[in-house]
Design a protein around this motif. Sequence first.
Motif, PDB file in Angstrom:
ATOM      1  N   LYS A 307      33.882  40.506  -0.566  1.00 35.48           N
ATOM      2  CA  LYS A 307      35.251  40.754  -1.053  1.00 35.48           C
ATOM      3  C   LYS A 307      35.670  42.188  -0.726  1.00 35.48           C
ATOM      4  CE  LYS A 307      37.291  38.477  -4.911  1.00 35.48           C
ATOM      5  NZ  LYS A 307      37.201  37.034  -5.001  1.00 35.48           N
ATOM      6  N   GLN A 311      38.727  42.571   1.653  1.00 38.75           N
ATOM      7  CA  GLN A 311      39.946  42.955   0.927  1.00 38.75           C
ATOM      8  C   GLN A 311      40.274  44.426   1.121  1.00 38.75           C
ATOM      9  OE1 GLN A 311      39.213  41.581  -3.112  1.00 38.75           O
ATOM     10  NE2 GLN A 311      40.133  39.581  -2.663  1.00 38.75           N
ATOM     11  N   ILE A 327      38.061  34.079   0.844  1.00 38.37           N
ATOM     12  CA  ILE A 327      37.414  35.290   0.334  1.00 38.37           C
ATOM     13  C   ILE A 327      38.098  35.723  -0.972  1.00 38.37           C
ATOM     14  CG2 ILE A 327      37.112  37.787   0.755  1.00 38.37           C
ATOM     15  CD1 ILE A 327      34.964  36.224   2.185  1.00 38.37           C
ATOM     16  N   ASP A 328      39.417  35.599  -1.018  1.00 42.73           N
ATOM     17  CA  ASP A 328      40.123  35.932  -2.268  1.00 42.73           C
ATOM     18  C   ASP A 328      39.612  35.037  -3.406  1.00 42.73           C
ATOM     19  OD1 ASP A 328      41.558  37.828  -0.933  1.00 42.73           O
ATOM     20  OD2 ASP A 328      43.372  36.616  -0.704  1.00 42.73           O
TER      21      ASP A 328
END
Length: 543
Positions: A307, A311, A327-328
């Motif tokens: 993450k 991100q 991934i979120d």
Amino acid sequence: MTSNARRFDAVVVGGGHNGLTCAAYLAAAGLSVCIAERRGVVGGAAVTEEFHPGFRNSTASYTVSLLDPQVIRDLKLAGHGLVIRERPFSNFLPLPDGDYLKVGGGLAATQAAVGKFSQRDADALPAYYAMLERVASVLRGMLGATPPNFGAGTARDVVSLVEVIKTAKGFRALALPERRDLLDLFTKSAGEILDRWFESAPIKAAFGFDAVVGNFASPYTPGSAYVLLHHVFGEVNGKRGQWGHAVGGMGAITQAMAAECTARGVVIRTGSAVARVLVKAKRAAGVELESGEVIEAARVVANVNPKLLFQRMVAPEHVPEDFRARIDGYRCGSGTFRMNVALSSLPSFTALPGATAQMHHASGIIMAPSLAYMERAYFDARTHGWSREPIVEMLIPSTVDDSLAPAGKHVASLFCQHVHPDLPAVLPGQTWDDVREEVADLMIATVDRFAPGFGASVLGRRILSPLDLEREFGLVGGDIFHGALSLDQLFSARPVLGHADYRMPVAGLYLCGAGAHPGGGVTGIPGRNAAREIVKDARRRRH
Ligand SMILES: Cc1cc2nc3c(=O)[nH]c(=O)nc-3n(C[C@H](O)[C@H](O)[C@H](O)COP(=O)(O)OP(=O)(O)OC[C@H]3O[C@@H](n4cnc5c(N)ncnc54)[C@H](O)[C@@H]3O)c2cc1C
């Protein structure tokens, strides 16, 4: 942006134990490697630090079993001074009614201890251990293999098929009832399985504790049995299922790894926080540090939580939209609260009085008497923010290692579950910084209930709330495993289906930390497996 003149074959983002392991294997294959670590010391969650004048202890992870024996050998960790001592007893469970259970010291001793509560449970122990070991041996066979990478594309799917056949070998060796055990352990709740095997609460609590470590869930949550299994595949000095202590704390493991890296020519840079991964012509080309300095490399290997990587470090335009969305949605967040305390004396338990060192002081002391207690702790944390009757495991490593505390004094690791990883979601307007001291007091008071006088013996303490774990180590949501160990995030699905082979969706970008197969724990296995795939690509000049 200032560019460092030297271009490396690989730059590793993060010097956790998996980053170090990966770097050491890459260097052994002839690649030039640089590790960029944000903190002032390498080791990630496996470090030893002074937390009170004269008192040192493992800061986060605190006990060893899962570290792969091949990694120990290949990285010559013993040659670099690593000594691992077995615990004399696995566990001691003081109970609220003044009784206790000791687990360990040989099967006969455990059977005798369990027999005080239920002869039926004592009789069931050998078959339970054998069942667990059979399934753990299949799991062991899967750890070191790159998971089948289904869905990645035709050519790779064929490779995946071959991998499945190899992995299935261990499975095929099992008889049908044993395959059913395996399915149960991979999918069911630990509580359901333990209730089927045993009738008395203390032994179920002793085994069930492993199912909630780092797993923000009830022991009755489906999938929690896998977390239990994940804690039993290891060994200490060749003895399977044992847990032990690294002399000097967990930092002794990573300092030995760093020494081997240095001997192999790896450049280790501490105090070097990576701000972003550089992508040129659709290929990872190095990293830019927060200082603005650039480290150029032919490939980038990320030891950080996936993450964090996608991100914050990889610009969204370089990654397919669906991958980013997955991934979120990748679940991170352990319900753990970690403390180190400096002690003027050893605790004396109501159940087994005495403050001079005894065997039980050197074991994993579990203060959570039943699965029902653990389930309540989970639901309380979900609604209140933390459990008002928490699950506390205490280890006192200074009983087996006199390098950690001044003579006559001790250090204890408190590993506490359950607290809510996302406090503001439950208590709007509050963060862990607002309540950490109050919750730390509660943890001490919880031990005090079983060992009166414990609180008064505390000379100093270091607290790591979920927020502290995220800020200090980059453990998103305080997740000790870099992502939940649930079936939807394991094996071919770790971190995302189609990318379980350590290759990320940007060419030249790899994942080598606990967010990759086989997940968290101080194992070194994601690091070793990733290095194998990277070296393959480097030799074939692909990815
Ligand atoms: C409180 C706690 C208790 C645990 N107890 C145990 C235990 O007893 N036994 C066990 O086997 N496992 C235990 N674990 C789990 C185990 O420690 C971890 O799963 C494992 O250490 C993960 O290793 P890693 O190398 O993949 O990642 P990490 O150890 O997380 O290393 C990642 C590294 O990346 C660095 N980093 C982060 N951001 C950046 C950046 N921007 N730039 C550069 N570097 C960056 C971090 O500082 C860190 O050094 C525990 C974990 C925690 C947190």
